[in-house]
Design a protein around this motif. Structure first.
Motif, PDB file in Angstrom:
ATOM      1  N   GLN A   9      48.707  22.995  52.937  1.00  0.00           N
ATOM      2  CA  GLN A   9      49.448  21.731  52.886  1.00  0.00           C
ATOM      3  C   GLN A   9      49.104  20.792  54.044  1.00  0.00           C
ATOM      4  OE1 GLN A   9      50.885  24.790  52.640  1.00  0.00           O
ATOM      5  NE2 GLN A   9      51.272  24.796  50.436  1.00  0.00           N
ATOM      6  N   THR A  10      48.478  21.283  55.075  1.00  0.00           N
ATOM      7  CA  THR A  10      48.192  20.454  56.245  1.00  0.00           C
ATOM      8  C   THR A  10      46.696  20.393  56.537  1.00  0.00           C
ATOM      9  OG1 THR A  10      48.581  22.394  57.667  1.00  0.00           O
ATOM     10  CG2 THR A  10      50.438  20.895  57.294  1.00  0.00           C
ATOM     11  N   PHE A  11      46.144  21.497  56.948  1.00  0.00           N
ATOM     12  CA  PHE A  11      44.752  21.563  57.401  1.00  0.00           C
ATOM     13  C   PHE A  11      43.759  21.172  56.309  1.00  0.00           C
ATOM     14  CE2 PHE A  11      40.929  24.247  57.628  1.00  0.00           C
ATOM     15  CZ  PHE A  11      40.378  23.790  58.818  1.00  0.00           C
ATOM     16  N   LYS A  12      43.917  21.758  55.129  1.00  0.00           N
ATOM     17  CA  LYS A  12      42.955  21.507  54.064  1.00  0.00           C
ATOM     18  C   LYS A  12      42.971  20.054  53.622  1.00  0.00           C
ATOM     19  CE  LYS A  12      41.362  23.284  49.604  1.00  0.00           C
ATOM     20  NZ  LYS A  12      41.593  24.252  48.509  1.00  0.00           N
ATOM     21  N   LEU A  13      44.156  19.469  53.529  1.00  0.00           N
ATOM     22  CA  LEU A  13      44.254  18.067  53.114  1.00  0.00           C
ATOM     23  C   LEU A  13      43.559  17.148  54.112  1.00  0.00           C
ATOM     24  CD1 LEU A  13      47.963  17.862  51.867  1.00  0.00           C
ATOM     25  CD2 LEU A  13      45.882  18.088  50.486  1.00  0.00           C
ATOM     26  N   LEU A  14      43.561  17.547  55.378  1.00  0.00           N
ATOM     27  CA  LEU A  14      42.962  16.712  56.423  1.00  0.00           C
ATOM     28  C   LEU A  14      41.446  16.838  56.455  1.00  0.00           C
ATOM     29  CD1 LEU A  14      43.546  14.854  58.862  1.00  0.00           C
ATOM     30  CD2 LEU A  14      43.676  16.904  60.281  1.00  0.00           C
TER      31      LEU A  14
END
Length: 311
Positions: free
Chosen positions: A41-46
């Motif tokens: 939800q955080t790292f991959k989206l970035l």
């Protein structure tokens, strides 16, 4: 009215200092770790790489390389680590392997390139200072060579991210801030007792509190940089000692990062001079801080390991 509110607030804080400290430390730890607890939800989206309006997919070759690296690094449960196509020029990672969400390793598109086939690079648009890089220009050719890694260098770069997570590095990094906060709090109490400031004037306690808080902040920066430096070198050392091929790949990987950064320093103009040193390191020093482990040191560390393995 305002004075009464401040007095009540001060009295409330004094009664619950220990509770507030515990909550603050837990909050800091959780905030620093949230990036790794929820990597999808955080790292991959970035960091996810997109192509034609859709998330890019890793090639079969890179998926095979990733699974080979998992075996070489002794990963028992391959489901704990997942790879995806990441933007940027070198692998990135986040997550805690033993948590349900597992860990993610992002592999950039240039890793799909080989010396014979440059499609992983030239098929992607790279914009620097608002201008698209011309892969046929002298700078473009040099940058393309710096972004093309041998299979050994690719394996080293991916293995380094896996080993970094295996070493529980995110947990160690996340613990620095709450540890420094608690140390500053209890250290401040001890100093004020030793100096006998509690019965004294409030202004002296205020000055002392300011000095203690400033010292605590400096200690946090120094500690965080030292821990980051140690964890980076530990991961490099662990991967380089797997085999001679991994050590040779590590030397090549950092040599090409330094070469890439020197090229970017030229292409980016004034901004490049601010970001990259002539050696190719990111400018690591900021007042008393060393914000980045120098690439030259990391390369030299692996060169020494390779010499020992070849001896």
């Amino acid at each position: 009215m305002g004075a009464q509110f401040l007095q009540k607030a001060s009295a409330w804080v004094k009664k619950r200092k220990t509770t507030l400290l515990a909550v603050s430390c837990m909050g800091l730890f959780g905030a620093n770790l949230s990036y790794h607890v929820f990597p999808e939800q955080t790292f991959k989206l970035l960091h996810e790489c997109w192509s034609d309006g859709q998330p890019a997919e890793l090639s079969q070759r890179l998926c095979g390389v990733f699974h080979d690296v998992l075996q070489d690094t002794g990963v028992k449960s391959a489901n704990s680590y997942r790879a995806f196509a990441a933007s940027g020029f070198h692998p990135v990672s986040a997550g805690i392997p033993w948590l349900p969400a597992g860990s993610l390793v992002g592999i950039p598109p240039n890793f799909d390139s080989t010396i014979e086939d440059k499609k992983g690079i030239v098929n992607h648009v790279v914009v620097i200072n608002g201008k698209e890089v011309d892969w046929e220009s002298s700078e473009g050719v040099a940058l393309r060579e710096a972004l093309t890694f041998s299979p050994e260098a690719q394996k080293f770069a991916i293995a380094r991210e896996i080993v970094y997570l295996q070493n529980s590095s995110p947990l160690v990094n996340a613990a620095v801030a709450p540890t420094c906060l608690a140390g500053t709090y209890f250290g401040g109490i001890g100093i004020k007792i030793l100096l006998g400031l509690y019965p004294g004037p409030m202004i002296l306690r205020s000055i002392c509190n300011f000095i203690i808080a400033t010292t605590g902040l400096i200690c946090y920066y120094v500690s965080y940089d030292a821990v980051t430096y140690h964890l980076d070198c530990k991961a490099d050392r662990n991967v380089a000692t797997i085999s001679k091929d991994y050590a040779r790949g590590g030397v090549e990987f950092y040599d090409k990062i330094l070469s890439r950064n020197r090229i970017l320093r030229t292409l980016m103009g004034k901004q490049g001079v601010k970001v990259y040193a002539p050696s190719g390191n990111l400018f690591p020093r900021h007042w008393f801080r060393i914000k980045h482990t120098p690439y030259t040191y990391r390369r030299d560390l692996i060169v020494n390991i390779l010499r020992e393995l070849q001896a």
